[in-house]
Design a protein around this motif. Structure first.
Motif, mmCIF file in Angstrom:
data_model
loop_
_atom_site.group_PDB
_atom_site.id
_atom_site.type_symbol
_atom_site.label_atom_id
_atom_site.label_comp_id
_atom_site.label_asym_id
_atom_site.label_seq_id
_atom_site.Cartn_x
_atom_site.Cartn_y
_atom_site.Cartn_z
ATOM 1 N N ASP A 17 0.843 -1.197 0.000
ATOM 2 C CA ASP A 17 0.000 0.000 0.000
ATOM 3 C C ASP A 17 0.878 1.246 0.000
ATOM 4 O O ASP A 17 0.528 2.268 0.567
ATOM 5 C CB ASP A 17 -0.875 -0.056 1.274
ATOM 6 N N SER A 18 2.047 1.141 -0.639
ATOM 7 C CA SER A 18 3.057 2.201 -0.494
ATOM 8 C C SER A 18 2.860 3.354 -1.467
ATOM 9 O O SER A 18 3.702 4.246 -1.543
ATOM 10 C CB SER A 18 4.457 1.609 -0.677
ATOM 11 N N GLY A 19 1.769 3.373 -2.230
ATOM 12 C CA GLY A 19 1.497 4.502 -3.118
ATOM 13 C C GLY A 19 2.618 4.715 -4.116
ATOM 14 O O GLY A 19 3.130 3.758 -4.720
ATOM 15 N N ILE A 23 6.911 0.075 -3.586
ATOM 16 C CA ILE A 23 7.988 -0.768 -3.047
ATOM 17 C C ILE A 23 8.096 -2.107 -3.795
ATOM 18 O O ILE A 23 9.150 -2.425 -4.348
ATOM 19 C CB ILE A 23 7.766 -1.014 -1.541
ATOM 20 N N ASP A 149 -4.023 0.167 -4.442
ATOM 21 C CA ASP A 149 -3.991 1.622 -4.618
ATOM 22 C C ASP A 149 -2.945 2.047 -5.649
ATOM 23 O O ASP A 149 -2.761 1.414 -6.659
ATOM 24 C CB ASP A 149 -3.719 2.322 -3.275
ATOM 25 N N ASN A 150 -2.248 3.135 -5.347
ATOM 26 C CA ASN A 150 -1.268 3.680 -6.295
ATOM 27 C C ASN A 150 -0.045 2.799 -6.475
ATOM 28 O O ASN A 150 0.730 3.012 -7.406
ATOM 29 C CB ASN A 150 -0.797 5.065 -5.848
ATOM 30 N N PRO A 157 -4.713 12.400 -11.834
ATOM 31 C CA PRO A 157 -5.537 13.008 -10.782
ATOM 32 C C PRO A 157 -6.747 13.804 -11.271
ATOM 33 O O PRO A 157 -7.538 14.264 -10.465
ATOM 34 C CB PRO A 157 -4.548 13.934 -10.063
ATOM 35 N N SER A 160 -10.051 13.099 -9.733
ATOM 36 C CA SER A 160 -9.973 12.740 -8.314
ATOM 37 C C SER A 160 -10.327 11.272 -8.080
ATOM 38 O O SER A 160 -11.001 10.930 -7.110
ATOM 39 C CB SER A 160 -10.895 13.628 -7.476
ATOM 40 N N GLY A 162 -8.222 8.876 -7.503
ATOM 41 C CA GLY A 162 -7.194 8.162 -6.747
ATOM 42 C C GLY A 162 -7.716 7.454 -5.524
ATOM 43 O O GLY A 162 -7.504 6.255 -5.335
ATOM 44 N N VAL A 163 -8.441 8.187 -4.673
ATOM 45 C CA VAL A 163 -8.910 7.583 -3.429
ATOM 46 C C VAL A 163 -9.993 6.534 -3.724
ATOM 47 O O VAL A 163 -10.069 5.491 -3.057
ATOM 48 C CB VAL A 163 -9.390 8.675 -2.446
HETATM 49 C C1 LIG Z 1 -1.131 15.755 -8.255
HETATM 50 C C2 LIG Z 1 -2.102 14.776 -7.647
HETATM 51 C C3 LIG Z 1 -3.347 15.219 -7.161
HETATM 52 C C4 LIG Z 1 -4.254 14.304 -6.623
HETATM 53 N N1 LIG Z 1 -5.494 14.743 -6.224
HETATM 54 C C5 LIG Z 1 -6.403 13.849 -5.778
HETATM 55 C C6 LIG Z 1 -7.720 14.245 -5.426
HETATM 56 O O1 LIG Z 1 -8.079 15.409 -5.507
HETATM 57 N N2 LIG Z 1 -8.575 13.282 -4.995
HETATM 58 C C7 LIG Z 1 -8.222 11.966 -4.923
HETATM 59 O O2 LIG Z 1 -9.041 11.100 -4.587
HETATM 60 N N3 LIG Z 1 -6.977 11.573 -5.236
HETATM 61 C C8 LIG Z 1 -6.085 12.478 -5.670
HETATM 62 N N4 LIG Z 1 -4.849 12.060 -6.023
HETATM 63 C C9 LIG Z 1 -4.523 10.662 -5.877
HETATM 64 C C10 LIG Z 1 -4.284 10.300 -4.421
HETATM 65 O O3 LIG Z 1 -3.260 11.096 -3.896
HETATM 66 C C11 LIG Z 1 -3.839 8.860 -4.371
HETATM 67 O O4 LIG Z 1 -4.563 8.088 -5.287
HETATM 68 C C12 LIG Z 1 -4.073 8.278 -3.002
HETATM 69 O O5 LIG Z 1 -3.273 8.968 -2.087
HETATM 70 C C13 LIG Z 1 -3.697 6.798 -3.061
HETATM 71 O O6 LIG Z 1 -3.418 6.304 -1.800
HETATM 72 P P1 LIG Z 1 -2.254 5.275 -1.586
HETATM 73 O O7 LIG Z 1 -2.537 4.645 -0.274
HETATM 74 O O8 LIG Z 1 -2.069 4.370 -2.755
HETATM 75 O O9 LIG Z 1 -0.913 6.120 -1.562
HETATM 76 P P2 LIG Z 1 -0.429 7.240 -0.565
HETATM 77 O O10 LIG Z 1 -1.561 8.060 -0.083
HETATM 78 O O11 LIG Z 1 0.699 7.908 -1.263
HETATM 79 O O12 LIG Z 1 0.115 6.420 0.686
HETATM 80 C C14 LIG Z 1 1.276 5.640 0.611
HETATM 81 C C15 LIG Z 1 1.949 5.675 1.967
HETATM 82 O O13 LIG Z 1 3.052 4.777 1.954
HETATM 83 C C16 LIG Z 1 4.163 5.418 2.557
HETATM 84 N N5 LIG Z 1 5.404 4.836 2.022
HETATM 85 C C17 LIG Z 1 5.838 4.865 0.742
HETATM 86 N N6 LIG Z 1 7.027 4.246 0.632
HETATM 87 C C18 LIG Z 1 7.344 3.792 1.869
HETATM 88 C C19 LIG Z 1 8.445 3.069 2.414
HETATM 89 N N7 LIG Z 1 9.476 2.671 1.650
HETATM 90 N N8 LIG Z 1 8.418 2.768 3.720
HETATM 91 C C20 LIG Z 1 7.390 3.171 4.509
HETATM 92 N N9 LIG Z 1 6.314 3.857 4.055
HETATM 93 C C21 LIG Z 1 6.306 4.166 2.762
HETATM 94 C C22 LIG Z 1 4.017 6.879 2.192
HETATM 95 O O14 LIG Z 1 4.722 7.710 3.092
HETATM 96 C C23 LIG Z 1 2.500 7.056 2.305
HETATM 97 O O15 LIG Z 1 2.120 7.393 3.610
HETATM 98 C C24 LIG Z 1 -3.915 12.945 -6.550
HETATM 99 C C25 LIG Z 1 -2.670 12.504 -7.002
HETATM 100 C C26 LIG Z 1 -1.776 13.400 -7.560
HETATM 101 C C27 LIG Z 1 -0.462 12.913 -8.083
#
Ligand SMILES: Cc1cc2nc3c(=O)[nH]c(=O)nc-3n(C[C@H](O)[C@H](O)[C@H](O)COP(=O)(O)OP(=O)(O)OC[C@H]3O[C@@H](n4cnc5c(N)ncnc54)[C@H](O)[C@@H]3O)c2cc1C
Length: 261
Positions: A17-19, A23, A149-150, A157, A160, A162-163
């Motif tokens: 879930d590291s976005g 990883i 997720d990501n 984006p 919106s 992503g979430v």
């Molecule tokens: C420019 C932009 C604008 C966006 N606007 C929107 C919006 O308006 N609405 C919306 O729904 N989505 C939006 N998104 C998308 C949204 O940000 C993501 O889809 C959402 O955050 C996905 O969640 P996630 O859990 O996959 O990743 P993230 O939220 O990035 O969470 C991943 C977590 O893993 C942690 N992590 C990463 N690598 C490591 C490591 N090696 N060790 C420990 N921890 C680690 C990070 O610190 C982070 O806390 C946008 C994206 C971008 C690029």
């Protein structure tokens, strides 16, 4: 999860879930081209000082650059008088600027309505940049891992999504993993990757059409049919997996027909 020694753990199954950290895709060489050009977002939080009469703070405003249709801004107002402001463009668009702060403010200055809204805004925080955020992978799952997720797929984006994709992937995976841990037969391809990708691909079709300008012609068309508008809004609001919606079931063909009309 069993600790092996301090800092090392052995797990039966890993959910990545590291976005954008990606990883497992990096460790296991799963990354693959997203099919989108490399785009860059510049963004930050500002004290917006927008007059209440000028703006509905319950709505996000998306603005398209007056000359470059593939350059767009978001303005997301918060309840405390601050906003998230950002611009997205292909990375080459920014080459004339040396720093993110002046780039963002100058580009906002090229759009008159946004300039009007933000004329008293205070840019009191560092402006961040994120480049090449679109992600794709060769496989969303393996014998003992799944990408959520990501860390899996992220088209763009602009809607919106992503979430929405994040929550969809996590809820699909949790349900399958629960069955797997109860020794039931599971099929990660059929039950996870394929259903997840159906919705992601729907978003992808609209994202592509947004950037080539076709979907903008639909959105900004002066005559809109309410039923069609409702179906499209439903997808962009997150119901990209609702096969009862004709614009989900046949997104590409429906959109093409709409454009011709
Ligand atoms: C420019 C932009 C604008 C966006 N606007 C929107 C919006 O308006 N609405 C919306 O729904 N989505 C939006 N998104 C998308 C949204 O940000 C993501 O889809 C959402 O955050 C996905 O969640 P996630 O859990 O996959 O990743 P993230 O939220 O990035 O969470 C991943 C977590 O893993 C942690 N992590 C990463 N690598 C490591 C490591 N090696 N060790 C420990 N921890 C680690 C990070 O610190 C982070 O806390 C946008 C994206 C971008 C690029």
């Amino acid at each position: 999860m069993k600790p092996v020694k301090a800092g090392n753990y052995e797990a039966d199954f890993v959910l990545d879930d590291s976005g954008f950290g990606s990883i497992l895709p990096k460790l296991l060489d799963l990354e693959s081209p997203s099919g989108f050009p490399v785009r860059q977002a510049l963004f930050g939080h500002i004290e917006d000082r927008i007059k209440v009469t000028q703006f509905d703070r319950n709505k996000i405003r998306i603005t398209v650059h007056p000359e470059c249709k593939d350059v767009w801004f978001w303005l997301i107002p918060f309840s405390n008088g601050r906003s998230s402001i950002g611009v997205v463009a292909e990375s080459g668009f920014y080459k004339q600027w040396d720093d993110n702060d002046s780039a963002l403010q100058d580009i906002i200055g090229q759009e008159s309505r946004l300039t009007g809204l933000l004329k008293n805004a205070v840019f009191d925080q560092k402006i961040n940049a994120l480049t090449g955020y679109s992600a794709n992978v060769k496989s969303l799952y393996g014998k003992d891992y799944v990408l959520l997720d990501n860390a899996g797929e992220f088209p763009d984006p602009v809607f919106s999504s992503g979430v929405t994709i994040a929550i969809k992937s996590a809820s699909l995976a949790a349900e399958i993993l629960d069955r797997q841990f109860n020794n039931e037969a599971v099929d990660w391809r059929m039950d996870y990757a394929m259903p997840l990708q159906r919705g992601v691909n729907t978003f992808r079709i609209f994202v592509n059409a947004w950037y080539d300008g076709r979907f903008q012609d639909v959105i900004f068309h002066p005559r809109q049919q309410p039923e069609i508008k409702a179906m499209i809004c439903s997808i962009l609001a997150g119901y990209a997996w609702d096969e009862n919606n004709p614009y989900v079931k046949n997104a590409r063909a429906r959109l093409d027909t709409l454009l011709q009309l």
